[in-house]
Design an enzyme around this catalytic site. Structure first.
Site, mmCIF file in Angstrom:
data_model
loop_
_atom_site.group_PDB
_atom_site.id
_atom_site.type_symbol
_atom_site.label_atom_id
_atom_site.label_comp_id
_atom_site.label_asym_id
_atom_site.label_seq_id
_atom_site.Cartn_x
_atom_site.Cartn_y
_atom_site.Cartn_z
ATOM 1 N N HIS A 1 8.547 -8.685 38.114
ATOM 2 C CA HIS A 1 8.604 -7.403 38.829
ATOM 3 C C HIS A 1 9.622 -6.494 38.138
ATOM 4 O O HIS A 1 10.639 -6.956 37.632
ATOM 5 C CB HIS A 1 8.992 -7.646 40.295
ATOM 6 N N GLY B 1 8.799 2.872 45.073
ATOM 7 C CA GLY B 1 9.798 3.278 46.060
ATOM 8 C C GLY B 1 10.155 4.758 45.999
ATOM 9 O O GLY B 1 11.127 5.196 46.604
ATOM 10 N N GLU C 1 2.390 -1.637 37.796
ATOM 11 C CA GLU C 1 3.325 -0.910 38.650
ATOM 12 C C GLU C 1 4.151 0.044 37.794
ATOM 13 O O GLU C 1 5.177 -0.354 37.227
ATOM 14 C CB GLU C 1 4.257 -1.887 39.369
ATOM 15 N N GLY D 1 7.309 -0.898 50.302
ATOM 16 C CA GLY D 1 7.775 -0.287 51.552
ATOM 17 C C GLY D 1 6.752 -0.306 52.681
ATOM 18 O O GLY D 1 7.090 -0.650 53.826
ATOM 19 N N ASN E 1 5.014 -7.091 49.100
ATOM 20 C CA ASN E 1 6.292 -7.463 48.485
ATOM 21 C C ASN E 1 7.410 -6.993 49.402
ATOM 22 O O ASN E 1 7.736 -5.816 49.441
ATOM 23 C CB ASN E 1 6.395 -6.803 47.097
HETATM 24 P P1 PGA Z 1 6.646 0.426 46.836
HETATM 25 O O1 PGA Z 1 6.989 -0.916 46.006
HETATM 26 O O2 PGA Z 1 5.291 0.208 47.459
HETATM 27 O O3 PGA Z 1 7.741 0.515 47.870
HETATM 28 O O4 PGA Z 1 6.659 1.558 45.878
HETATM 29 C C1 PGA Z 1 6.003 -1.560 45.239
HETATM 30 C C2 PGA Z 1 6.605 -2.748 44.525
HETATM 31 O O5 PGA Z 1 7.754 -2.670 44.073
HETATM 32 O O6 PGA Z 1 5.942 -3.807 44.371
#
Ligand code: PGA
Length: 249
Positions: A91, A169, A163, A231, A5
């Site tokens: 999301h 993040g 998630e 990320g 993503n």
């Molecule tokens: P992250 O994001 O790996 O940066 O924590 C995951 C996402 O929002 O799908």
């Protein structure tokens, strides 16, 4: 399934450079369905760059209607015409900043299935919900409303991404035990809403600070069928390492 993503990152040139660097790095891996989710303006470029490669291309969101007066939106027909095959739905950033609700997720899921797009429906609890003991109730509600009125006979492409919002993040990954428990709750709800057979076959991805070094321990669990990566998917070497490490099962 291992999905990248990219959120609102990369220019077209950067996206093409990613694909050129990434594809050779995963040429020997066939265990995972690889999906790249670029932002809308990058979609035609990335579809072109990834043609005849194992990478599938997803939109990060879409409207549920085929067309209409909805400024700024993208329809499933427009995505299909570009060669997009998958779509993220609901999301947490869409829910948090753009007023997506369980009900709009349901409409989008029905539309994606009707148009032959592989839907990746995101669910997950907020930190406050986890701390107040509401995780199971939140996951059951998000999953059951998303699946409301879905014909089980048409639901086999469905993918769900768990998630936890507190892990996105933040560098704070759910432990494999926390993720496994949540995935079991979601799978049980799929059994209730659709069928036990679909619950067994539906892929449930984990997302939230997935990195190369925590991929194997997450993907080793029976109930974790892949990852949705933010990320750590922006760099080709890092994302390729995640694909490689996901073969843990
Ligand atoms: P992250 O994001 O790996 O940066 O924590 C995951 C996402 O929002 O799908």
């Amino acid at each position: 399934m291992i999905a990248a993503n990219w959120k609102m990152y990369k220019t077209p040139d950067e996206a093409v450079a990613f694909v050129r660097a990434f594809i050779p790095l995963v040429a020997h891996h066939s265990h995972a369905e690889i999906v790249l989710c670029p932002s809308p303006t990058l979609l035609p470029t990335v579809v072109d760059a990834a043609r005849n490669t194992p990478a599938h291309i997803a939109a990060q969101t879409m409207h549920w209607l085929d067309q209409g007066a909805y400024t700024g939106e993208t329809s499933p027909l427009q995505l299909k015409a570009l060669g997009v095959t998958h779509v993220l739905i609901g999301h947490s950033e869409r829910r948090q900043y753009f007023n997506e609700t369980d009900e709009s997720v349901n409409l989008k899921l029905k539309s994606a299935l009707a148009h032959g797009l592989v839907p990746i429906v995101c669910v997950g609890e907020l930190l406050a919900e986890r701390e107040s003991g509401q995780t199971a109730a939140v996951l059951e509600r998000q999953t059951s409303v998303a699946l409301g009125g879905i014909d089980p006979a048409a639901a086999s492409p469905l993918v769900i991404a768990y998630e936890p919002v507190w892990a996105i993040g933040t560098g704070r990954t759910a432990t494999p035990e926390i993720a496994d428990e949540a995935h079991k709750i979601i799978r049980a709800q799929i059994a209730k809403s659709l069928s036990p057979a679909l619950a067994a076959s539906t892929r449930i991805l984990y997302g939230g600070s997935v990195k190369p070094d925590n991929t194997a321990s997450l993907c080793a669990l029976d109930d974790i069928d892949g990852a949705l990566v933010g990320g750590a998917s922006l760099d080709p070497a890092s994302f390729a390492q995640i694909v490689a490490n996901s073969a843990a099962k």
